[in-house]
Design an enzyme around this catalytic site. Structure first.
Site, PDB file in Angstrom:
ATOM      1  N   LYS A 195      -0.561  -3.953  -6.811  1.00 38.86           N
ATOM      2  CA  LYS A 195       0.304  -4.480  -5.838  1.00 38.86           C
ATOM      3  C   LYS A 195       0.562  -5.406  -6.636  1.00 38.86           C
ATOM      4  O   LYS A 195       0.071  -6.406  -7.037  1.00 38.86           O
ATOM      5  CB  LYS A 195      -0.405  -3.951  -4.698  1.00 38.86           C
ATOM      6  CG  LYS A 195      -0.837  -2.628  -3.742  1.00 38.86           C
ATOM      7  CD  LYS A 195      -1.227  -2.879  -2.639  1.00 38.86           C
ATOM      8  CE  LYS A 195      -2.005  -1.454  -2.207  1.00 38.86           C
ATOM      9  NZ  LYS A 195      -2.680  -1.098  -0.869  1.00 38.86           N
ATOM     10  N   TYR A 202       5.402   5.597   1.058  1.00 37.52           N
ATOM     11  CA  TYR A 202       4.157   5.564   2.154  1.00 37.52           C
ATOM     12  C   TYR A 202       4.875   6.401   3.021  1.00 37.52           C
ATOM     13  O   TYR A 202       4.604   6.218   4.494  1.00 37.52           O
ATOM     14  CB  TYR A 202       4.131   3.977   2.236  1.00 37.52           C
ATOM     15  CG  TYR A 202       3.270   3.147   1.040  1.00 37.52           C
ATOM     16  CD1 TYR A 202       0.888   3.453   1.736  1.00 37.52           C
ATOM     17  CD2 TYR A 202       3.413   2.249   0.319  1.00 37.52           C
ATOM     18  CE1 TYR A 202       0.702   2.675   0.920  1.00 37.52           C
ATOM     19  CE2 TYR A 202       2.102   1.362   0.021  1.00 37.52           C
ATOM     20  CZ  TYR A 202       1.446   2.006   0.022  1.00 37.52           C
ATOM     21  OH  TYR A 202       0.407   1.759  -0.429  1.00 37.52           O
ATOM     22  N   PHE A 232       2.542  -0.996  11.548  1.00 35.30           N
ATOM     23  CA  PHE A 232       2.633  -1.821   9.900  1.00 35.30           C
ATOM     24  C   PHE A 232       3.203  -1.422   8.897  1.00 35.30           C
ATOM     25  O   PHE A 232       4.264  -1.940   7.566  1.00 35.30           O
ATOM     26  CB  PHE A 232       0.605  -2.017   9.313  1.00 35.30           C
ATOM     27  CG  PHE A 232       0.476  -1.121   8.693  1.00 35.30           C
ATOM     28  CD1 PHE A 232       0.264  -0.428   7.912  1.00 35.30           C
ATOM     29  CD2 PHE A 232      -0.576  -0.733   9.350  1.00 35.30           C
ATOM     30  CE1 PHE A 232      -0.445   0.441   7.468  1.00 35.30           C
ATOM     31  CE2 PHE A 232      -1.146   0.176   8.876  1.00 35.30           C
ATOM     32  CZ  PHE A 232      -1.723   1.037   8.562  1.00 35.30           C
ATOM     33  N   ARG A 259     -12.251   5.749  -5.359  1.00 32.76           N
ATOM     34  CA  ARG A 259     -12.116   4.599  -3.857  1.00 32.76           C
ATOM     35  C   ARG A 259     -13.367   4.119  -4.503  1.00 32.76           C
ATOM     36  O   ARG A 259     -13.194   2.619  -3.259  1.00 32.76           O
ATOM     37  CB  ARG A 259     -12.377   5.844  -3.378  1.00 32.76           C
ATOM     38  CG  ARG A 259     -10.424   6.454  -3.244  1.00 32.76           C
ATOM     39  CD  ARG A 259      -9.284   5.927  -2.256  1.00 32.76           C
ATOM     40  NE  ARG A 259      -9.790   6.095  -1.074  1.00 32.76           N
ATOM     41  CZ  ARG A 259      -9.205   5.724  -0.201  1.00 32.76           C
ATOM     42  NH1 ARG A 259      -7.786   4.964  -0.601  1.00 32.76           N
ATOM     43  NH2 ARG A 259      -9.151   5.310   0.606  1.00 32.76           N
ATOM     44  N   THR A 277     -10.537  -0.650   3.052  1.00 34.23           N
ATOM     45  CA  THR A 277      -9.236  -1.773   2.378  1.00 34.23           C
ATOM     46  C   THR A 277      -8.922  -3.142   2.631  1.00 34.23           C
ATOM     47  O   THR A 277      -8.458  -3.107   2.474  1.00 34.23           O
ATOM     48  CB  THR A 277      -8.475  -0.415   3.969  1.00 34.23           C
ATOM     49  OG1 THR A 277      -8.597   0.838   3.428  1.00 34.23           O
ATOM     50  CG2 THR A 277      -6.485  -0.964   4.138  1.00 34.23           C
ATOM     51  N   ARG A 318     -11.085  -4.990  -4.487  1.00 33.09           N
ATOM     52  CA  ARG A 318     -10.225  -5.678  -3.354  1.00 33.09           C
ATOM     53  C   ARG A 318     -11.447  -7.138  -3.115  1.00 33.09           C
ATOM     54  O   ARG A 318     -10.898  -7.579  -2.403  1.00 33.09           O
ATOM     55  CB  ARG A 318     -10.161  -4.758  -2.798  1.00 33.09           C
ATOM     56  CG  ARG A 318      -8.903  -3.685  -2.269  1.00 33.09           C
ATOM     57  CD  ARG A 318      -8.734  -2.404  -1.376  1.00 33.09           C
ATOM     58  NE  ARG A 318      -7.709  -1.382  -1.504  1.00 33.09           N
ATOM     59  CZ  ARG A 318      -7.467  -0.663  -1.517  1.00 33.09           C
ATOM     60  NH1 ARG A 318      -8.266  -0.298  -0.730  1.00 33.09           N
ATOM     61  NH2 ARG A 318      -6.285   0.550  -0.962  1.00 33.09           N
ATOM     62  N   ASN A 349      -3.709  -6.193  -0.627  1.00 30.11           N
ATOM     63  CA  ASN A 349      -4.608  -5.513  -0.577  1.00 30.11           C
ATOM     64  C   ASN A 349      -5.460  -5.222  -1.996  1.00 30.11           C
ATOM     65  O   ASN A 349      -6.128  -4.221  -2.501  1.00 30.11           O
ATOM     66  CB  ASN A 349      -5.918  -5.101  -0.085  1.00 30.11           C
ATOM     67  CG  ASN A 349      -5.328  -3.169   0.251  1.00 30.11           C
ATOM     68  OD1 ASN A 349      -3.658  -3.249  -0.351  1.00 30.11           O
ATOM     69  ND2 ASN A 349      -5.670  -3.102   1.246  1.00 30.11           N
ATOM     70  N   HIS A 380      -3.605   0.294  -4.640  1.00 31.45           N
ATOM     71  CA  HIS A 380      -3.814   1.025  -4.074  1.00 31.45           C
ATOM     72  C   HIS A 380      -4.674   2.581  -4.799  1.00 31.45           C
ATOM     73  O   HIS A 380      -4.757   2.392  -6.570  1.00 31.45           O
ATOM     74  CB  HIS A 380      -3.040   2.012  -4.464  1.00 31.45           C
ATOM     75  CG  HIS A 380      -2.540   3.210  -4.241  1.00 31.45           C
ATOM     76  ND1 HIS A 380      -2.295   4.093  -2.411  1.00 31.45           N
ATOM     77  CD2 HIS A 380      -2.228   4.805  -4.410  1.00 31.45           C
ATOM     78  CE1 HIS A 380      -2.252   4.881  -2.310  1.00 31.45           C
ATOM     79  NE2 HIS A 380      -2.215   5.401  -3.992  1.00 31.45           N
ATOM     80  N   GLU A 387       1.456  11.466  -6.159  1.00 35.37           N
ATOM     81  CA  GLU A 387       1.569   9.958  -6.004  1.00 35.37           C
ATOM     82  C   GLU A 387       2.111   9.905  -7.841  1.00 35.37           C
ATOM     83  O   GLU A 387       3.158   9.370  -8.065  1.00 35.37           O
ATOM     84  CB  GLU A 387       0.365   9.842  -5.870  1.00 35.37           C
ATOM     85  CG  GLU A 387       0.587   9.856  -4.343  1.00 35.37           C
ATOM     86  CD  GLU A 387      -0.784   8.584  -3.814  1.00 35.37           C
ATOM     87  OE1 GLU A 387      -0.879   9.147  -2.513  1.00 35.37           O
ATOM     88  OE2 GLU A 387      -1.929   8.135  -4.437  1.00 35.37           O
TER      89      GLU A 387
HETATM   90  P1  GDP Z   1      -6.161   2.937   1.564  1.00 34.33           P
HETATM   91  O1  GDP Z   1      -6.435   4.389   1.102  1.00 34.33           O
HETATM   92  O2  GDP Z   1      -7.148   2.198   1.764  1.00 34.33           O
HETATM   93  O3  GDP Z   1      -4.958   2.046   1.458  1.00 34.33           O
HETATM   94  O4  GDP Z   1      -5.912   2.180   3.126  1.00 34.33           O
HETATM   95  P2  GDP Z   1      -4.774   3.505   3.996  1.00 34.33           P
HETATM   96  O5  GDP Z   1      -4.489   4.435   3.584  1.00 34.33           O
HETATM   97  O6  GDP Z   1      -5.183   3.936   5.545  1.00 34.33           O
HETATM   98  O7  GDP Z   1      -3.131   2.456   4.212  1.00 34.33           O
HETATM   99  C1  GDP Z   1      -2.703   2.253   3.726  1.00 34.33           C
HETATM  100  C2  GDP Z   1      -2.076   0.635   3.057  1.00 34.33           C
HETATM  101  O8  GDP Z   1      -1.510   0.509   4.333  1.00 34.33           O
HETATM  102  C3  GDP Z   1      -3.132   0.284   2.796  1.00 34.33           C
HETATM  103  O9  GDP Z   1      -3.637   0.010   1.157  1.00 34.33           O
HETATM  104  C4  GDP Z   1      -2.957  -1.855   2.970  1.00 34.33           C
HETATM  105  O10 GDP Z   1      -2.284  -2.359   1.925  1.00 34.33           O
HETATM  106  C5  GDP Z   1      -2.203  -1.107   4.210  1.00 34.33           C
HETATM  107  N1  GDP Z   1      -2.772  -1.079   5.745  1.00 34.33           N
HETATM  108  C6  GDP Z   1      -3.863  -0.506   5.279  1.00 34.33           C
HETATM  109  N2  GDP Z   1      -4.351  -0.627   6.993  1.00 34.33           N
HETATM  110  C7  GDP Z   1      -3.613  -1.761   7.744  1.00 34.33           C
HETATM  111  C8  GDP Z   1      -3.356  -3.036   8.818  1.00 34.33           C
HETATM  112  O11 GDP Z   1      -3.871  -2.573   9.426  1.00 34.33           O
HETATM  113  N3  GDP Z   1      -2.259  -4.142   8.659  1.00 34.33           N
HETATM  114  C9  GDP Z   1      -1.755  -3.947   7.414  1.00 34.33           C
HETATM  115  N4  GDP Z   1      -0.041  -5.092   7.204  1.00 34.33           N
HETATM  116  N5  GDP Z   1      -1.623  -3.225   6.533  1.00 34.33           N
HETATM  117  C10 GDP Z   1      -2.700  -2.034   6.415  1.00 34.33           C
END
Ligand code: GDP
Length: 140
Positions: free
Chosen positions: A11, A51, A59, A87, A93, A104, A114, A117, A128
């Site tokens: 990222k 996304y 968010f 993962r 996350t 991470r 973070n 991805h 993707e």
């Molecule tokens: P991942 O699969 O671990 O990447 O998590 P998700 O699919 O739930 O979320 C996608 C991306 O959105 C994450 O990698 C973060 O960059 C962002 N994200 C997830 N949860 C939050 C949150 O609670 N707040 C904010 N600002 N960003 C978030």
């Protein structure tokens, strides 16, 4: 059917922080082979399409702004049990909750910025990968 491939993005925060090399080293040391790689900058609209599944989340706009703020490095990776093992390698996350030694935990700034991805299923890994790479790039 498991494909033994997954998809990842380094990222913008991690690219800006100069962690690209260290992160790729950790990924290769964990047994993943890079099938395809590029460095690009998304438009906010492209980030929104990538996304789209999160469009209703509070968010979403902030996430799209971040993901289009600078260059990213998408990659397709190959390894047995790739999706699940990757993962595990990247961790939770929220980096504050990520296990010690995970990507991470080592390189992320925050729950949004973070660092990396990782696809959450074989199906999404294929979708993707096709978002960023042509058939020819995916089958070198
Ligand atoms: P991942 O699969 O671990 O990447 O998590 P998700 O699919 O739930 O979320 C996608 C991306 O959105 C994450 O990698 C973060 O960059 C962002 N994200 C997830 N949860 C939050 C949150 O609670 N707040 C904010 N600002 N960003 C978030």
């Amino acid at each position: 059917m498991p494909t033994n491939r997954t998809f990842t993005i380094i990222k913008p925060d991690a690219v800006l922080d100069g962690f690209t090399g260290s992160m790729i080293q950790q990924i290769e040391d964990a047994g993943f082979r890079i099938v395809a790689i590029k460095k690009i900058k998304l438009s906010p609209e492209e980030a929104g399409r990538f996304y789209a599944v999160h469009a209703a989340r509070p968010f979403f706009q902030s996430l799209c702004d971040h993901m289009s703020s600078n260059h990213i490095i998408p990659m397709v990776l190959e390894k047995e049990n790739a999706v699940e093992d990757f993962r595990t390698l990247i961790g939770a996350t929220n980096p504050e909750q990520a296990a010690e030694g995970t990507v991470r935990k080592r390189f992320a700034r925050s729950i949004e910025s973070n660092a990396i991805h990782g696809s959450d299923s074989d199906e999404n890994a294929a979708i993707e990968s096709a978002f960023f790479f042509t058939d020819r790039e995916l089958n070198p």
